[in-house]
Design a protein around this motif. Structure first.
Motif, PDB file in Angstrom:
ATOM      1  N   LYS A 145       0.857  -1.186   0.000  1.00 24.08           N
ATOM      2  CA  LYS A 145       0.000   0.000   0.000  1.00 24.08           C
ATOM      3  C   LYS A 145       0.897   1.242   0.000  1.00 24.08           C
ATOM      4  CE  LYS A 145      -3.575  -0.224   2.626  1.00 24.08           C
ATOM      5  NZ  LYS A 145      -4.468  -0.188   3.817  1.00 24.08           N
ATOM      6  N   GLY A 147       1.295   5.484  -0.663  1.00 26.22           N
ATOM      7  CA  GLY A 147       0.604   6.766  -0.691  1.00 26.22           C
ATOM      8  C   GLY A 147       1.352   7.799  -1.506  1.00 26.22           C
ATOM      9  N   GLU A 180      -1.981  -1.336  -3.733  1.00 26.37           N
ATOM     10  CA  GLU A 180      -3.011  -0.310  -3.575  1.00 26.37           C
ATOM     11  C   GLU A 180      -2.355   1.057  -3.539  1.00 26.37           C
ATOM     12  OE1 GLU A 180      -6.682   0.956  -0.527  1.00 26.37           O
ATOM     13  OE2 GLU A 180      -5.421  -0.803  -0.109  1.00 26.37           O
ATOM     14  N   LEU A 182      -2.967   5.019  -2.472  1.00 28.67           N
ATOM     15  CA  LEU A 182      -3.792   5.990  -1.758  1.00 28.67           C
ATOM     16  C   LEU A 182      -3.317   7.388  -2.129  1.00 28.67           C
ATOM     17  CD1 LEU A 182      -4.172   3.350  -0.048  1.00 28.67           C
ATOM     18  CD2 LEU A 182      -4.555   4.834   1.905  1.00 28.67           C
ATOM     19  N   TYR A 184      -3.479  11.721  -1.630  1.00 26.73           N
ATOM     20  CA  TYR A 184      -3.631  12.716  -0.569  1.00 26.73           C
ATOM     21  C   TYR A 184      -3.659  14.112  -1.177  1.00 26.73           C
ATOM     22  CZ  TYR A 184      -2.365   8.878   2.584  1.00 26.73           C
ATOM     23  OH  TYR A 184      -2.331   7.687   3.274  1.00 26.73           O
ATOM     24  N   ARG A 201      -1.010   2.404   8.306  1.00 25.61           N
ATOM     25  CA  ARG A 201      -1.870   3.004   7.284  1.00 25.61           C
ATOM     26  C   ARG A 201      -1.261   2.885   5.898  1.00 25.61           C
ATOM     27  NH1 ARG A 201      -4.005   8.657  10.155  1.00 25.61           N
ATOM     28  NH2 ARG A 201      -5.231   7.643  11.812  1.00 25.61           N
TER      29      ARG A 201
END
Length: 279
Positions: A145, A147, A180, A182, A184, A201
């Motif tokens: 994951k 970001g 994945e 993410l 922001y 997270r």
């Protein structure tokens, strides 16, 4: 005056006015700045060390110093505004601000609505992880994951659609296949989540090396993944389309700042190294 002469005079007058209009329009921004002695600059408020609010609630950072120096060379004061990044890159500013000094990459898509008078530095982008995962390699980030800041080259890179259309940019390859992604609203969001713990997270983020180093300096428990940067990003000042006179003044200002060492000095001040050249 005969009818024919009057017609020729009218045609000549119309042609003269038509020729004059683009020139007047092309210098509209520069004329306004000279008249008001204020140049409005769009930038970010939460992107250290490029631009951030200091303890005195004033904007500080590399981009702030660069914009201020450009203003000084154009003989004007600088006033900063901090709209959403997507609003800046959308163009058609309607005189809400005069230029952007916000470390923007001059991509082809953005060049459809913006002009980029000068690239003023290059920054390497790296993957970062929580310090508890300090020995992580790039291959170990596959399926994880990750970001990134929305609307940036890091988002394009992690989704394997990055196109950097600028001169002298080193070739890059896609080393990581995320599980994945993410997104922001700013560059610090992924770092704030990453600091919560390894995998709490996020497993990693892709960000500008100066931003990662700035976060580490501020006490964030993160570290850059070892290896070469994912890519180098050219960063340019941006203006709304069409003002050639303003573009020329900005190009000259940045060229002179490179030639006399001002840009190098500012880069070393904020980054500890010279990012005005690809290392």
């Amino acid at each position: 005056m005969t009818p024919a002469a009057r017609l020729l005079t009218a045609i000549a007058t119309a042609a003269a006015l038509s020729a004059a209009l683009p020139s007047a329009w092309a210098g509209a921004t520069l004329d306004r700045i000279h008249q008001t002695k204020v140049m409005k600059v769009a930038t970010a408020a939460n992107w250290p060390p490029q631009s951030f609010l200091g303890e005195d609630n004033q904007l500080r950072g590399f981009d702030i110093d660069v914009a201020t120096e450009i203003g000084r060379r154009l003989g004007t004061k600088v006033a900063f505004v901090t709209p959403e990044y997507g609003i800046i890159t959308a163009g058609r500013w309607a005189n809400r601000w005069d230029l952007s000094v916000g470390s923007m990459t001059p991509t082809t898509a953005r060049a459809r609505v913006l002009d980029f008078p000068a690239v003023y530095y290059y920054t390497p982008y790296v993957f970062a992880v929580h310090k508890d995962a300090a020995k992580t390699t790039l291959s170990q980030l596959n399926g994880k994951k990750i970001g990134v800041e929305a609307g940036t080259t890091s988002e394009d890179y992690i989704n394997r659609r990055l196109k950097i259309d600028a001169a002298d940019v080193p070739a890059f390859t896609y080393e990581v296949e995320p599980g994945e992604v993410l997104t922001y609203g700013d560059s610090m969001g992924p770092l704030d989540d990453l600091r919560m713990g390894n995998g709490t997270r996020l497993d990693a983020t892709l960000s500008a090396l100066p931003t990662v180093l700035g976060a580490i300096k501020a006490g964030y428990p993160i570290t850059a993944v070892s290896g070469k940067p994912a890519y180098y990003e050219p960063l340019a000042i941006a203006v709304d389309k069409g003002d050639e006179a303003f573009n020329a003044e900005l190009t000259k200002a940045v060229t002179d700042m490179k030639a006399d060492g001002t840009l190098k000095q500012l880069s070393q001040k904020w980054y500890g190294t010279d990012l005005t050249l690809i290392q």
